[in-house]
Design an enzyme around this catalytic site. Sequence first.
Site, PDB file in Angstrom:
ATOM      1  N   HIS A  63      -5.992 -10.155   3.353  1.00 44.93           N
ATOM      2  CA  HIS A  63      -5.636 -10.846   4.242  1.00 44.93           C
ATOM      3  C   HIS A  63      -7.338 -11.019   4.832  1.00 44.93           C
ATOM      4  O   HIS A  63      -7.783  -9.993   5.452  1.00 44.93           O
ATOM      5  CB  HIS A  63      -4.613  -9.998   5.086  1.00 44.93           C
ATOM      6  CG  HIS A  63      -3.929  -9.819   4.759  1.00 44.93           C
ATOM      7  ND1 HIS A  63      -2.791 -10.685   4.916  1.00 44.93           N
ATOM      8  CD2 HIS A  63      -3.406  -9.126   3.883  1.00 44.93           C
ATOM      9  CE1 HIS A  63      -1.512 -10.091   4.157  1.00 44.93           C
ATOM     10  NE2 HIS A  63      -2.015  -9.192   3.905  1.00 44.93           N
ATOM     11  N   ASP A 306      -4.232  -6.226  -1.846  1.00 46.19           N
ATOM     12  CA  ASP A 306      -3.360  -6.753  -0.247  1.00 46.19           C
ATOM     13  C   ASP A 306      -4.366  -6.475   0.750  1.00 46.19           C
ATOM     14  O   ASP A 306      -3.826  -5.179   1.715  1.00 46.19           O
ATOM     15  CB  ASP A 306      -2.400  -5.752  -0.317  1.00 46.19           C
ATOM     16  CG  ASP A 306      -1.499  -6.064   0.800  1.00 46.19           C
ATOM     17  OD1 ASP A 306      -1.353  -7.177   1.766  1.00 46.19           O
ATOM     18  OD2 ASP A 306      -0.004  -6.232   1.193  1.00 46.19           O
TER      19      ASP A 306
HETATM   20  O1  DOR Z   1       0.470  -3.681   4.675  1.00 47.57           O
HETATM   21  C1  DOR Z   1       0.740  -4.873   4.529  1.00 47.57           C
HETATM   22  N1  DOR Z   1       0.269  -5.591   5.773  1.00 47.57           N
HETATM   23  N2  DOR Z   1       1.847  -5.439   4.291  1.00 47.57           N
HETATM   24  C2  DOR Z   1       1.859  -7.202   4.522  1.00 47.57           C
HETATM   25  O2  DOR Z   1       2.626  -7.847   3.798  1.00 47.57           O
HETATM   26  C3  DOR Z   1       1.144  -7.397   5.710  1.00 47.57           C
HETATM   27  C4  DOR Z   1      -0.199  -6.966   5.904  1.00 47.57           C
HETATM   28  C5  DOR Z   1      -0.739  -7.195   6.750  1.00 47.57           C
HETATM   29  O3  DOR Z   1      -1.248  -8.305   7.336  1.00 47.57           O
HETATM   30  O4  DOR Z   1      -1.568  -6.698   7.252  1.00 47.57           O
END
Ligand code: DOR
Length: 429
Positions: A63, A306
Site C-alpha cells: 500500500h 502487505d
Molecule cells: O492490515 C491491513 N491493512 N490489511 C489490509 O487488508 C489493508 C491494509 C491497509 O490498507 O492499511
Amino acid sequence: MKRLLIKNGKVVSPADGLNEELDILVAEGRIEKIGSGLEDKEAEVIDAIGKVVTPGLIDMHVHLREPGFEHKETIKTGTEAAAAGGFTSVACMPNTNPVIDNSSIVDSVIKKAEFEGKVNLFPIGSITKGLEGEELSEIGSMKEAGIVGISDDGETVMNSELMRLALEYVTAFDLPVISHAEDQVLSGDGVVNEGYYSTVTGLDPIPAAAEDIIVARDIRLAELTGAPLHIAHVSTKRAVELVRDAKERGLEVTAEATPHHFTLTDEAVISFDTNTKVNPPLRSEEDVAAIKEGLADGTIDVIATDHAPHAFEEKNVEYDDAPFGISGLETALPLVITELVKPGIISLEEAVEKLTSNPAEVLNSDVGRLKEGSRADITVLDLDEEYEVDVDKFYSKGKNSPFDGFRLSGRPKVTIVDGKVVMKDNKVL
Ligand code: DOR
C-alpha cells in the site's frame, strides 16, 4: 549509463537454473552476460564475494497510499523503502483516494512513479468502483493503462454474483483476481484473532472462519469461471488446506503469505501494542504452523508484505481505534531468512522463487529472472549479517512495525533497478 560487473557472488535463480558462483555484467539496463571470470575495464565492480545474488525481489502486495494519504506514505518514500528492503518491483493496491478504479488514475500513478519512484511500480486496479462492492470498475481500460491485477484489498467483494462477474471478466485479460478473503459480516468490529488471547485481552474477536468462508467461496467461483484467483495474505490453517485442495484439483489458484503471519502468533497482542493490529489478524500457533507447512510444500507460492504504513498519531491510540496494518518492506527479507531459511523450513532457492519468479508469474510480468538480455533488476544479499531492527531508520514513513528491536540475520546489501544501483550498504541512493 554506467556498466556494472557483479563479481564472485553465488547467483541463485531457480527459474533460470542458476545456483553457482558466477559474475554478471550489466550494460544499458540489461544483463549482458552471465559467466565465470568476466572482466570489463569500464564497469563499476560490485564485489559480491560471500554474498548471494538473486533476481530483483518483487513484492506483489504493498500500500503506497498515494494519491490521498500522503501523510502515511508516498510513491517516493514507499519505493525508497522497497529499495532499502531489496525489492526492485512492487505492485500497489488500489485503496487510495481516489481509488485506482479507472485508467486515468492508473496513468497518473505510473507517471508519478516514473518521476519519483526508486523501483518498478505495477498498479493493481480495484474490482469495484470506489471499493464499494456494487459495480465493476473499468477493468479493460485499466488493463490497457498497465494494471497487473485487480483487487478490492482491505475490503471483500461480499456480493458473490459480482465476484463471479469479475472472475468471468478477467479471463479475457490475463489478469489475476486478488482476493481479500474476509467475511466482513462475520468479522464485524473484531480487531484480533478469536481465541485465548481475544478472551484474556477482552478485545473484539475475528474468527478464522471469516477468512475460510470467503477462501472457499472464491475457490468455488474460480472453478465455476476458470479464472485465475490469487488469495492475498493467507493466515488460517483451513485456508491453507483449501488452497492445497484447489491446486490438487488443477485449479488456477495461487496464494501468498506475509512475514508477520509466519513469524508472530496472536500472543503478541497481549502487549496491546497497536503495531500488532493487522488484517487478517495474527493467528494461533496452529495457524502459523500451517502457513509454514504451506510455504514448505508449495501450497503458498508467494511471500508478500502487505506493507501497510500508517502515521504515528493514527496508531498511537486505543487498540480498538487504531487502523489495521504493518509497515513491512524493510523487514521482509531478514524475516524470510531468519524465520524460514535458517531454520530449514524452506530452502534459499524456494525463498528466492517465492520472492521473484513466482509473483512475476502470478502477475504475468517479465521481471524476476536473471537471463542474458533480460532487464537488469538484481538484488545482492548477505545471509549472515546480523542486525537489530530500528524503525527510526526506515525509509518508509510508516514506523508501525511490531519487529522494532528484533535481532535478525540476513540483509539486502545492493538493489539494482534497470541497471542502476538504487541502494548500497543499506543506504538508498
Ligand atoms: O492490515 C491491513 N491493512 N490489511 C489490509 O487488508 C489493508 C491494509 C491497509 O490498507 O492499511
